[in-house]
Write a protein that holds these residues in place. Structure first.
Motif, mmCIF file in Angstrom:
data_model
loop_
_atom_site.group_PDB
_atom_site.id
_atom_site.type_symbol
_atom_site.label_atom_id
_atom_site.label_comp_id
_atom_site.label_asym_id
_atom_site.label_seq_id
_atom_site.Cartn_x
_atom_site.Cartn_y
_atom_site.Cartn_z
ATOM 1 N N UNK A 91 0.840 -1.200 0.000
ATOM 2 C CA UNK A 91 0.000 0.000 0.000
ATOM 3 C C UNK A 91 0.879 1.255 0.000
ATOM 4 N N UNK A 92 0.462 2.231 -0.798
ATOM 5 C CA UNK A 92 1.212 3.494 -0.886
ATOM 6 C C UNK A 92 0.229 4.639 -0.658
ATOM 7 N N UNK A 93 0.495 5.423 0.380
ATOM 8 C CA UNK A 93 -0.391 6.557 0.676
ATOM 9 C C UNK A 93 0.006 7.730 -0.214
ATOM 10 N N UNK A 94 -0.991 8.306 -0.880
ATOM 11 C CA UNK A 94 -0.742 9.448 -1.770
ATOM 12 C C UNK A 94 -1.613 10.608 -1.293
ATOM 13 N N UNK A 95 -0.969 11.735 -1.012
ATOM 14 C CA UNK A 95 -1.729 12.894 -0.529
ATOM 15 C C UNK A 95 -2.265 13.672 -1.737
ATOM 16 N N UNK A 96 -3.561 13.972 -1.662
ATOM 17 C CA UNK A 96 -4.219 14.720 -2.747
ATOM 18 C C UNK A 96 -4.304 16.201 -2.409
ATOM 19 N N UNK A 97 -4.217 17.086 -3.417
ATOM 20 C CA UNK A 97 -3.983 16.790 -4.817
ATOM 21 C C UNK A 97 -2.537 16.327 -5.037
ATOM 22 N N UNK A 98 -2.357 15.393 -6.005
ATOM 23 C CA UNK A 98 -1.036 14.792 -6.247
ATOM 24 C C UNK A 98 -0.672 14.942 -7.715
ATOM 25 N N UNK A 99 0.639 14.995 -7.989
ATOM 26 C CA UNK A 99 1.084 15.031 -9.385
ATOM 27 C C UNK A 99 0.634 13.712 -10.031
ATOM 28 N N UNK A 147 -9.415 17.541 -11.408
ATOM 29 C CA UNK A 147 -9.702 16.142 -11.036
ATOM 30 C C UNK A 147 -8.572 15.213 -11.490
ATOM 31 N N UNK A 148 -7.712 15.701 -12.393
ATOM 32 C CA UNK A 148 -6.550 14.898 -12.802
ATOM 33 C C UNK A 148 -5.607 14.648 -11.626
ATOM 34 N N UNK A 149 -5.742 15.431 -10.564
ATOM 35 C CA UNK A 149 -4.842 15.338 -9.412
ATOM 36 C C UNK A 149 -5.509 14.646 -8.215
ATOM 37 N N UNK A 150 -6.640 13.974 -8.485
ATOM 38 C CA UNK A 150 -7.391 13.271 -7.430
ATOM 39 C C UNK A 150 -7.753 11.879 -7.930
ATOM 40 N N UNK A 151 -7.959 10.954 -6.996
ATOM 41 C CA UNK A 151 -8.428 9.626 -7.405
ATOM 42 C C UNK A 151 -9.908 9.747 -7.802
ATOM 43 N N UNK A 152 -10.389 8.729 -8.486
ATOM 44 C CA UNK A 152 -11.755 8.774 -9.015
ATOM 45 C C UNK A 152 -12.786 9.011 -7.902
ATOM 46 N N UNK A 153 -12.582 8.349 -6.776
ATOM 47 C CA UNK A 153 -13.564 8.434 -5.674
ATOM 48 C C UNK A 153 -13.627 9.829 -5.058
ATOM 49 N N UNK A 154 -12.545 10.585 -5.177
ATOM 50 C CA UNK A 154 -12.518 11.907 -4.529
ATOM 51 C C UNK A 154 -12.752 13.052 -5.513
ATOM 52 N N UNK A 155 -13.144 12.728 -6.742
ATOM 53 C CA UNK A 155 -13.265 13.791 -7.752
ATOM 54 C C UNK A 155 -14.300 14.845 -7.393
ATOM 55 N N UNK A 205 1.427 -0.855 4.688
ATOM 56 C CA UNK A 205 1.832 0.422 4.087
ATOM 57 C C UNK A 205 3.342 0.427 3.874
ATOM 58 N N UNK A 206 3.736 0.626 2.625
ATOM 59 C CA UNK A 206 5.179 0.608 2.320
ATOM 60 C C UNK A 206 5.737 2.023 2.226
ATOM 61 N N UNK A 207 4.897 2.949 1.724
ATOM 62 C CA UNK A 207 5.439 4.291 1.468
ATOM 63 C C UNK A 207 4.330 5.332 1.478
ATOM 64 N N UNK A 208 4.763 6.573 1.658
ATOM 65 C CA UNK A 208 3.848 7.710 1.465
ATOM 66 C C UNK A 208 4.518 8.629 0.451
ATOM 67 N N UNK A 209 3.700 9.238 -0.431
ATOM 68 C CA UNK A 209 4.265 10.202 -1.402
ATOM 69 C C UNK A 209 3.674 11.571 -1.097
ATOM 70 N N UNK A 210 4.571 12.533 -0.857
ATOM 71 C CA UNK A 210 4.108 13.910 -0.623
ATOM 72 C C UNK A 210 4.767 14.834 -1.650
ATOM 73 N N UNK A 211 4.226 16.027 -1.778
ATOM 74 C CA UNK A 211 4.761 16.986 -2.751
ATOM 75 C C UNK A 211 4.685 18.392 -2.150
#
Ligand code: IK2
Length: 466
Positions: free
Chosen positions: A164-172, A426-434, A220-226
């Motif tokens: 599992x990889x946590x991605x913070x929205x909005x994300x590249x 919405x390109x920077x969000x997952x489908x569920x959070x659009x 959870x293996x990683x988190x990606x932040x920007x």
């Protein structure tokens, strides 16, 4: 046989390589039309076994290809893709010219696969004090094709099936497909405005501690932040990064920290490198980009910085995929960093000049958008801002069956009908959070003042007709 591609690109049926829409394509067209003899027509066949690898299922759509192509087709004022339409600093242009002028095998030919020696040595001198650790030039840095390459190497080196990889929205946008291609499972958590009042600046958009902690578990293996963030312009505070660091340490996770806009901060915002926080150097991969640093996005040179025990696995990915990056570009970027190190803290420093210029452009664009009746969110850093466009009354019934999100349809309408190109958020969000972002669009402000004036003119004309 040659065919015109859907967007003016050129499709060579013989080898099936597809060139991107660009000035290059225009040159190719010119070359092709000057050909005297018609090419021999080959029979097109396609084996039913040539189905793409399942790894690439569902990741074929790309916002940059779609909207950059549309902007070019419509000859729109381009506030879409994030590249400056002004010149880079003189010294970086001169550095490349100087490198090209020297008749030397050393710069014509392959350099060290995982990073040109002069570049990694210079970067270790520049970045060691910023990270608060002695960076080993040969072991702690990987030079890649853009920040993209560094993200790809980081994700493919460590993410395995069902991690599992946590991605913070909005994300590249590329984080999600890269994690999926590696077999991982992206888990999304959005930054949210603390209150209605705080929603007007990127600083007011934060992570909720409990919500964040719930995202972590033994898989959870990683988190990606920007930070600074694309597209919101949020610059994470030390306290926010400390919270993320605490979770990474507690759950023994990697942190992939995308810092390609590290020099672009406004007002008194400070860039804090999460890798510099206690306990984080050994678990963080920091991603950077020479394209964003020196306003040369077309050079596509980037890097990952981290501890040798992590970087060596990225180097394995690199040596088995791309192997090395162009030598002259690495040499020129090394010289560029050397110049900047000698100017650090002075008025001549590009790392001072560029953010000052961008802040003025940001303010100008914010005013234009407000005058038009939109609600921009003031960014603390980066190239972009997002604006609430829910007040716009546009008839999009023509595209209601397209299956696209509302912002995709609106941005297409704007590009085609108003000749103003932007990017749907919405390109920077997952489908569920659009639904959280459908009423925002992204504007890029690293543009000439004339470009922003053209935008103003379009919006003023439009206002008159409303
Ligand atoms: N990471 C982030 C956050 C980026 O914004 C980018 C480049 N984005 O440009 C496209 C756009 O948003 O309009 C990258 C990584 C990739 O950097 P590079 O161009 O160095 O590969």
């Amino acid at each position: 046989m040659l065919q015109r591609g859907a967007y003016g690109s050129v499709n060579f049926a013989a080898n099936r390589s597809l060139f991107a829409v660009s000035a290059f394509a225009a040159r190719a067209n010119c070359f092709l039309s000057s050909r005297k003899k018609p090419l021999k027509i080959q029979q097109k066949t396609m084996s039913s076994r040539f189905i793409p690898s399942k790894r690439y299922d569902g990741v074929d759509r790309n916002v940059w290809i779609e909207f950059t192509t549309l902007a070019a087709e419509c000859k729109a004022v381009n506030l879409g893709q994030g590249f400056p339409d002004f010149s880079p600093p003189e010294h970086i242009k001169q550095a490349l010219a100087d490198v090209a002028a020297v008749d030397s095998v050393a710069t014509y030919q392959y350099t060290r696969g995982v990073g040109h020696p002069r570049l990694v040595k210079t970067m270790s001198k520049l970045f060691s004090p910023l990270f608060g650790i002695e960076i080993d030039a040969l072991k702690d840095i990987l030079i890649t094709i853009g920040g993209y390459g560094a993200l790809y190497a980081s994700i493919s080196a460590f993410i395995e099936h069902e991690d599992e990889v946590i991605i913070v929205e909005p994300f590249f946008d590329c984080y999600e497909p890269m994690v999926k291609i590696a077999g991982g499972i992206p888990k999304f958590i959005p930054l949210k405005p603390k209150s209605k009042e705080s929603a007007g600046t990127s600083a007011g958009w934060t992570l909720d501690r409990d919500e964040l902690e719930k995202m972590f578990n033994k898989n959870t293996k990683a988190i990606i932040i920007n930070t600074p963030n694309n597209p919101l312009g949020k610059v994470y505070s030390r306290e926010e990064l400390e919270l993320i660091a605490e979770m990474c340490i507690k759950y023994d996770c990697l942190c992939i920290s995308d810092e390609v806009y590290e020099w672009l901060l406004f007002e008194d915002n400070k860039h804090v490198r999460i890798a510099s926080l206690p306990g984080m150097w050994d678990r963080t991969l920091t991603i950077g980009s020479a394209g964003k640093t020196f306003s040369v996005t077309g050079w596509k040179l980037g890097w990952a910085i981290g501890p040798s025990q992590l970087i060596k696995h990225l180097q394995t990915v690199w040596q088995n995929s791309v192997y090395t990056c162009p030598t002259p570009l690495q040499e020129a970027v090394a010289r560029g960093f050397e110049t900047e190190m000698s100017r650090m803290g002075t008025d001549e420093s590009y790392f001072k000049i560029l953010p000052e210029q961008l802040q003025a452009k940001r303010d100008r664009m914010v005013q234009v958008l407000k005058d038009f009746g939109l609600k921009p969110i003031i960014p603390q850093g980066g190239y972009f801002l997002i604006a609430d466009i829910s007040s716009l009354n546009v008839d999009l019934s023509d595209s209601k069956d397209s299956g696209d999100a509302w912002d995709y349809r609106l941005v297409k309408w704007l590009t085609r009908n108003k000749k103003l190109a932007t990017i749907p958020t919405t390109a920077f969000y997952c489908k569920e959070h659009r639904h959280l972002t459908e009423k925002y669009i992204r504007f890029c402000f690293c543009k000439e003042d004339e470009t922003i004036e053209k935008m103003e003119k379009i919006l003023k004309e439009w206002s008159k007709s409303m």
